[in-house]
Design an enzyme around this catalytic site. Sequence first.
Site, PDB file in Angstrom:
ATOM      1  N   ASN A  81     -20.172  20.309  83.774  1.00 53.39           N
ATOM      2  CA  ASN A  81     -19.743  21.172  84.877  1.00 53.39           C
ATOM      3  C   ASN A  81     -20.769  22.244  85.194  1.00 53.39           C
ATOM      4  O   ASN A  81     -20.845  22.737  86.321  1.00 53.39           O
ATOM      5  CB  ASN A  81     -18.408  21.848  84.537  1.00 53.39           C
ATOM      6  CG  ASN A  81     -17.233  20.925  84.716  1.00 53.39           C
ATOM      7  OD1 ASN A  81     -17.238  20.033  85.554  1.00 53.39           O
ATOM      8  ND2 ASN A  81     -16.204  21.117  83.908  1.00 53.39           N
ATOM      9  N   ARG A 343      -8.899  35.441  90.835  1.00 53.39           N
ATOM     10  CA  ARG A 343      -8.591  34.064  91.224  1.00 53.39           C
ATOM     11  C   ARG A 343      -7.121  33.700  91.058  1.00 53.39           C
ATOM     12  O   ARG A 343      -6.557  32.978  91.884  1.00 53.39           O
ATOM     13  CB  ARG A 343      -9.466  33.103  90.426  1.00 53.39           C
ATOM     14  CG  ARG A 343     -10.916  33.180  90.848  1.00 53.39           C
ATOM     15  CD  ARG A 343     -11.806  32.313  89.994  1.00 53.39           C
ATOM     16  NE  ARG A 343     -13.163  32.320  90.528  1.00 53.39           N
ATOM     17  CZ  ARG A 343     -14.177  31.649  89.973  1.00 53.39           C
ATOM     18  NH1 ARG A 343     -13.974  30.954  88.863  1.00 53.39           N
ATOM     19  NH2 ARG A 343     -15.378  31.700  90.515  1.00 53.39           N
TER      20      ARG A 343
END
Length: 516
Positions: A81, A343
Amino acid sequence: MGSMETSRRNLLKAGTAAAAAVAAAPLTAQAAVSAENTKFDATYDVVVVGSGFAGMACAYKAAKAGLSVLMIEKMGVFGGNSAICGGNMACPVNPVQKAQGIKDSRELFIKDCLKDGLGINHTELLNVLVDRCNDTVKFVQDCGAEFVPNKMLFEGGHSVPRSYEIKAGSGSGYIVPMYETLSKLKNVKMQSRTKFDDFVMNKDGRVVGVVCREGYRFNRNLASDDVENKTGKRKVYGARRAVMLAAGGFSRDIWFRQVQDPRVVPSTDSTNQPGATAGVLLKALEIGATPLQISWLQFLPYCNPHEDGFGVTVNFTNHACMDLGMVVNKKTGKRFMDEHAGRKIKSDAELEVIGTDKNYPIAICDDAIVHAINPSFVKAPLAAKTVFVAQTLPELADHFGIKKDAFLEEVKRFNGFVKDGEDKDFHRILKFNNGLNISKPPFYGVEVAPKIHHTMGGLLINTKAQVISSKTHQPIPGLYAGGEITGGVHGASRLGTVAVLDALTFGMVAGENIAK
C-alpha cells in the site's frame, strides 16, 4: 461503495464500533515450527516480512549497520500500500514550519491525534513520532525522496499545517528511491512472490526464522487470506538477530475484516492493494503476540464511488475540495460537516447522507483553489471523468441534481465565513484558506463516498518496535514490527499523513534496535 447489510446510520454508533473484538487463533493451529528439527535453507541476520515503508526503512537501517538482510514480499511487486498511498508525511515542529512562523508543539500534535483517535491512542508511541520525525524526514531525503520545497500541507484534523508534500504525488516517491538504495547494498536481498507462512522458534521461545514459499502466485479471486492457495516452493530462512513484521493491514481480507465488523460486507470497496490480508497478523497472534484495537476500521472520506479501489481522485478531493472548498448534500443543497475535520468524523457524516439510496455528497471547489494546490492533482480525475467542470454554479447544480436555490445561498454563506475567518455552522478552521473561497469560474464538482482505507489495530509494540507477548507482557525475543500491522499509535482513527510517518519511523526504529 458496496451496500451494507444494515443501515449505514449504524456506522455512526461509536459505542458499537468500540467493541474490542479480538481474533483468537484456531484451536488446531500449530504455534510455529520448532527450530530443533528444522534445517535452514539460508540464514541472515534479519528477515523482514513486507516491503512497504516500515519494511524498507528497517532493512536500510539494519543493513547500514552491517547486518545481512532478507526482505520478502508475497506480491509480484514491492511496496504494498505504501507505493500507492497519497504519500504526504506529517512532521510536527519542523524547520519549514519555523521558517514560515507556524506555531506547533508536541502537545498540539498529540492532542490532534487523540481527538481523532477517540482518546485510545498509546501516547508513548506518539511521543516517538514527535521525537524522531525530523530524523525520518532526513532519512528518506538521504535515500532520494523529494518533497515540494517550502510547503506545508494543512491536512484534515490537524490544527496547523505540518505535513510535507511528496513531489511524486504518491508513496512511490519514497518506495522507488528506497528500493534503488537497497538494491545497491550487497548485504540486502529482496525477494518478491515470497509468502510468509510461519515462524521458526527455538525452545526458549525466541523467533529465529521464518517458513515461506518462493514462486508464490497471489490469487485475488480467493476470499480471506488466500488460504486455499498452495503455490510456491517451501523454504526456511534463519534470522540470527530478528524477524521484523511489516506486512501491513487487512483491508482486503474479506473474511477477517467482516469478523471484526459485520457491517463491512464483501462488496464494500477498499483503497488498498489486493494483498492487504491478515495472514501474518494471525500467525503472530498464534505465538502469543498481544492483539490491540483490531476491530477499528477506518474509512477514507475522499473517494469517488465510481472508481475501483483508491482511484485517481482522492488527492484532488482532499486538498482542493475539502481542505479549501466545501461539500454539500444534494438533497438539501447545504453543507453538513466540517470539511477539515478528521477522517472518522467526515466518513460518518458522509455515510449518514448517503443512506441506503446512494445520495452521494458533492465536493466542490473553484479555479483559484485548483491553481493554489498542486494543479497536477486535477489532471487524472479530469481524464477519468470523475470530476465535472462547469462555468457557472447553476450549471454545476443541474449536473449533479443539487437543490439549486439552497445551494447558491449556501455558497454565499460559505464565502462569507471565509471572508470573516469564522465558520458559524461547523466551526471549521479557515485561517489557512488565505481568502480562497468558491467564486472564480470554472467550478469543479465530484461525488464522494468513503471506502475502507486503514485497519487501525494490530500487534502491540513498545517504543523500540518490539512485539509484546500477551503471556509474559514482555517483548517476544527476536520479533519486531512496524506500520499498519501494529496498533496503538492512531487509536480508533488516524489523521491523514501520520501513517506514513508512523511506518517509516517505527521501521527505522526497529532496524536501529535490531542492530544494537
